[in-house]
Enzyme design. Structure first.
Site, short mmCIF file in Angstrom:
data_model
loop_
_atom_site.label_atom_id
_atom_site.label_comp_id
_atom_site.label_asym_id
_atom_site.label_seq_id
_atom_site.Cartn_x
_atom_site.Cartn_y
_atom_site.Cartn_z
CE1 TYR A 70 -3.02 -3.04 0.31
CE2 TYR A 70 -3.48 -2.45 2.58
CZ TYR A 70 -3.69 -3.28 1.50
OH TYR A 70 -4.56 -4.33 1.60
CG PHE A 215 -14.93 -3.77 -1.88
CD1 PHE A 215 -14.92 -2.41 -1.66
CD2 PHE A 215 -15.59 -4.26 -2.99
CE1 PHE A 215 -15.57 -1.54 -2.54
CE2 PHE A 215 -16.25 -3.40 -3.87
CZ PHE A 215 -16.24 -2.04 -3.65
N PRO A 216 -15.75 -4.31 2.50
CG PRO A 216 -15.52 -3.50 4.68
CD PRO A 216 -14.79 -3.60 3.38
N GLY A 220 -23.67 -0.49 -3.27
CA GLY A 220 -24.12 -0.24 -4.64
C GLY A 220 -25.62 -0.14 -4.84
#
Length: 290
Positions: A70, A215-216, A220
């Protein structure tokens, strides 16, 4: 939630012992978004990144997940700047096994000498003598799994890491890994809208391995006006993202969600999700919505 002094909503998420001995509050923080665009370079606002990390701990977060890739290294060095010397109850997990050739470019490399080098660099960048949870970021198909995990097992034997985890793996790969060395955690993509890792989560629950969904909060379409999240969120006064996190916390006691953000306001909203209590009916309605 505001800035109420001393309030620690993350504590409402309950606790889990990683590897049976590293206790963390279940709602953690993922530090990937503290870097520049494409998870590359420095953040646009380094001072805010430091504030986010300090605020996370103030709010009761005791589990921070990062990786050497990262930035690369940017996230780890920000964690050190913000939180070193670390509180006794703070667990920092990091990863190695993905190299960076530029923004948004990720390539698996699992050669033993590379994994060792990256572990030594993470120790230095984080200012640690031992890393609580060290995860193989991706299995490298070009290198025997026994060589990749064998090196991590050696680092563990040397006291440089305490526990070993995996990321983006199948049940078969977890079982193969456990033949080589004890594994305590799995980090896979999983959220209310994408439950393709359901079988992996079930396996983790049966075997008491921590399951760390990255990506909890992919809410959307679920969060659209008139959708299932919209209706339940109105009743709770909670945001769709908070409901998605509350659902994950309810899903299994081994789930440790690590929502990430580069803003203090968004962090406070995420952590407040630990206090949202879903009824059985709400939990089922959300589960059926996808």
């Amino acid at each position: 939630m505001g800035n109420d002094a001393g309030r620690q909503p993350a504590k409402a998420s309950g606790t889990y012992r990683i590897g049976g001995d590293l206790q963390v509050d279940r709602l953690g923080y993922g530090a990937m978004q503290l870097t520049g665009p494409g998870v590359w370079g420095d953040p646009l606002d380094p001072a805010e990144a430091v504030r986010v990390l300090r605020r996370a701990y103030e709010l009761g977060v005791t589990f921070i997940d990062t990786a050497d890739s990262y930035g690369p290294f940017v996230s780890e060095m920000l964690i050190r700047e913000a939180l070193h010397p670390y509180a006794d109850d703070l667990v920092i997990a990091t990863k190695a096994g993905l190299t960076r050739a530029g923004p948004a470019d990720w390539r698996p490399v699992g050669r033993p000498e590379y994994l060792r080098q990256q572990c030594e660099l993470s120790l230095r960048h984080l200012g640690l003598e031992s890393i609580g949870l060290y995860q193989l970021h991706r299995i490298d198909a070009q290198v025997p799994l026994a060589d990749q995990l064998g090196e991590l097992a050696l680092l563990k034997q040397e006291g440089k890491i305490r526990h070993i985890g995996l990321s983006e793996v199948t049940v078969d790969e977890i079982e193969a890994a456990r033949e080589i060395t004890p594994i305590v955690s799995v980090q896979n993509l999983y959220n209310l809208a994408d439950r393709s890792a359901e079988g992996v989560l079930d396996y983790c629950e049966r075997n008491d391995l921590a399951f760390i969904p990255w990506f909890p909060m992919a809410t959307g379409n679920l969060a659209k006006p008139g959708g299932p999240l919209d209706a339940i969120s109105t009743g709770h006064g909670a945001t769709p993202a908070q409901l998605a996190l509350a659902w994950l916390l309810r899903r299994s006691p081994v789930v440790l969600p690590i929502p990430g953000t580069s803003s203090v306001a968004h962090l406070e909203e995420n952590v407040a999700a630990a206090e949202v209590r879903l009824t059985d009916d709400e939990y089922e309605a959300l589960a059926k919505a996808t």
